[in-house]
Design an enzyme around this catalytic site. Structure first.
Site, PDB file in Angstrom:
ATOM      1  N   TYR A  18      54.997  76.779  33.493  1.00 44.28           N
ATOM      2  CA  TYR A  18      56.197  77.015  34.312  1.00 44.28           C
ATOM      3  C   TYR A  18      57.493  76.699  33.567  1.00 44.28           C
ATOM      4  O   TYR A  18      58.522  76.481  34.199  1.00 44.28           O
ATOM      5  CB  TYR A  18      56.112  76.196  35.600  1.00 44.28           C
ATOM      6  CG  TYR A  18      55.171  76.802  36.633  1.00 44.28           C
ATOM      7  CD1 TYR A  18      55.466  78.022  37.242  1.00 44.28           C
ATOM      8  CD2 TYR A  18      53.999  76.150  36.995  1.00 44.28           C
ATOM      9  CE1 TYR A  18      54.622  78.579  38.189  1.00 44.28           C
ATOM     10  CE2 TYR A  18      53.136  76.707  37.952  1.00 44.28           C
ATOM     11  CZ  TYR A  18      53.471  77.922  38.537  1.00 44.28           C
ATOM     12  OH  TYR A  18      52.627  78.476  39.476  1.00 44.28           O
ATOM     13  N   GLU A  74      50.584  85.538  30.477  1.00 47.18           N
ATOM     14  CA  GLU A  74      49.987  84.549  31.386  1.00 47.18           C
ATOM     15  C   GLU A  74      48.463  84.643  31.398  1.00 47.18           C
ATOM     16  O   GLU A  74      47.764  83.633  31.499  1.00 47.18           O
ATOM     17  CB  GLU A  74      50.551  84.739  32.798  1.00 47.18           C
ATOM     18  CG  GLU A  74      52.033  84.382  32.869  1.00 47.18           C
ATOM     19  CD  GLU A  74      52.615  84.550  34.266  1.00 47.18           C
ATOM     20  OE1 GLU A  74      51.903  85.020  35.184  1.00 47.18           O
ATOM     21  OE2 GLU A  74      53.785  84.183  34.444  1.00 47.18           O
ATOM     22  N   ASN A 120      52.473  78.001  48.302  1.00 42.57           N
ATOM     23  CA  ASN A 120      52.413  79.403  48.735  1.00 42.57           C
ATOM     24  C   ASN A 120      51.144  80.140  48.308  1.00 42.57           C
ATOM     25  O   ASN A 120      51.167  81.341  48.070  1.00 42.57           O
ATOM     26  CB  ASN A 120      53.688  80.144  48.316  1.00 42.57           C
ATOM     27  CG  ASN A 120      53.864  80.217  46.818  1.00 42.57           C
ATOM     28  OD1 ASN A 120      53.115  79.601  46.074  1.00 42.57           O
ATOM     29  ND2 ASN A 120      54.842  80.974  46.368  1.00 42.57           N
ATOM     30  N   LYS A 179      46.270  78.625  44.263  1.00 45.69           N
ATOM     31  CA  LYS A 179      46.896  77.311  44.073  1.00 45.69           C
ATOM     32  C   LYS A 179      46.158  76.202  44.842  1.00 45.69           C
ATOM     33  O   LYS A 179      45.324  76.482  45.717  1.00 45.69           O
ATOM     34  CB  LYS A 179      48.366  77.396  44.501  1.00 45.69           C
ATOM     35  CG  LYS A 179      49.181  78.387  43.653  1.00 45.69           C
ATOM     36  CD  LYS A 179      50.666  78.313  44.013  1.00 45.69           C
ATOM     37  CE  LYS A 179      51.458  79.298  43.165  1.00 45.69           C
ATOM     38  NZ  LYS A 179      52.922  79.175  43.410  1.00 45.69           N
TER      39      LYS A 179
HETATM   40  P1  CMP Z   1      55.115  81.239  41.640  1.00 43.28           P
HETATM   41  O1  CMP Z   1      55.059  82.715  41.857  1.00 43.28           O
HETATM   42  O2  CMP Z   1      53.869  80.558  41.233  1.00 43.28           O
HETATM   43  O3  CMP Z   1      56.216  80.910  40.519  1.00 43.28           O
HETATM   44  C1  CMP Z   1      57.129  79.861  40.603  1.00 43.28           C
HETATM   45  C2  CMP Z   1      56.918  79.017  41.786  1.00 43.28           C
HETATM   46  O4  CMP Z   1      57.951  78.133  42.089  1.00 43.28           O
HETATM   47  C3  CMP Z   1      56.812  79.884  43.024  1.00 43.28           C
HETATM   48  O5  CMP Z   1      55.616  80.587  43.001  1.00 43.28           O
HETATM   49  C4  CMP Z   1      56.969  78.853  44.131  1.00 43.28           C
HETATM   50  O6  CMP Z   1      55.747  78.246  44.469  1.00 43.28           O
HETATM   51  C5  CMP Z   1      57.851  77.835  43.464  1.00 43.28           C
HETATM   52  N1  CMP Z   1      59.182  77.887  44.056  1.00 43.28           N
HETATM   53  C6  CMP Z   1      60.055  78.890  44.006  1.00 43.28           C
HETATM   54  N2  CMP Z   1      61.178  78.574  44.675  1.00 43.28           N
HETATM   55  C7  CMP Z   1      60.993  77.335  45.157  1.00 43.28           C
HETATM   56  C8  CMP Z   1      61.784  76.452  45.933  1.00 43.28           C
HETATM   57  N3  CMP Z   1      63.015  76.779  46.331  1.00 43.28           N
HETATM   58  N4  CMP Z   1      61.259  75.253  46.234  1.00 43.28           N
HETATM   59  C9  CMP Z   1      60.035  74.899  45.814  1.00 43.28           C
HETATM   60  N5  CMP Z   1      59.227  75.698  45.075  1.00 43.28           N
HETATM   61  C10 CMP Z   1      59.710  76.891  44.761  1.00 43.28           C
END
Ligand code: CMP
Length: 144
Positions: free
Chosen positions: A56, A133, A119, A16
């Site tokens: 998403y 995906e 993350n 990311k």
């Molecule tokens: P990812 O695995 O890429 O898939 C969905 C993403 O949403 C997840 O990683 C996080 O980066 C994001 N995400 C999930 N929960 C939250 C949250 N409570 N606040 C902000 N971002 C979130």
């Protein structure tokens, strides 16, 4: 060809924007390779808003959807098609919990991620989504 005991799976990794900005792509990729994954396709791209919204879409009703789309379009990402036996579960174990504060020691998110929203990496959450995906970013011809 696959059999049910040893089926090869595909899973999608996205490094990311936070991790690309910090220049830790190399460390992340090395950990993935050391864990036995094969890279079938890899490219650096910048997601535009419509691609990020589509990717998403499953989260579109969530309160963090707007923030997620704006973060994922904030800079380049590296998308990687990974292959391995049991790739989906093994990769999710390797990256750790969504929130790095809850991720196990040694996992990619524990080492490289700053917060639940920034993350470091994405991982597919099922075998079906691993295929979908991977296909979102790579044509069959691009997978080596
Ligand atoms: P990812 O695995 O890429 O898939 C969905 C993403 O949403 C997840 O990683 C996080 O980066 C994001 N995400 C999930 N929960 C939250 C949250 N409570 N606040 C902000 N971002 C979130």
């Amino acid at each position: 060809m696959s059999d049910s005991l040893h089926s090869l799976q595909r899973t999608l990794c996205i490094i990311k924007p936070d991790a690309v900005k910090k220049k830790v792509q190399g460390g992340i990729i090395q950990k993935i390779l050391d864990a036995g994954f094969n890279i079938r396709g890899m490219k650096m791209i910048r997601l535009d808003e419509s691609a990020a919204r589509k990717f998403y879409e499953v989260h579109k009703e969530r309160p963090f959807y707007g923030e997620l789309v704006s973060f994922m379009t904030s800079g380049p990402v590296v998308v990687i098609a990974l292959e391995k036996e049991n790739a989906v579960a093994d990769y999710r174990k390797l990256i750790g919990a969504t929130d790095p504060a809850e991720a196990e020691e040694g996992t990619i998110r524990k080492i490289f991620a700053d917060s639940k929203s920034e993350n470091a990496v994405h991982g597919s959450d099922s075998e079906e989504n691993g295929k979908i995906e991977t296909g979102f970013f790579f044509t069959d011809k691009e997978l080596i």
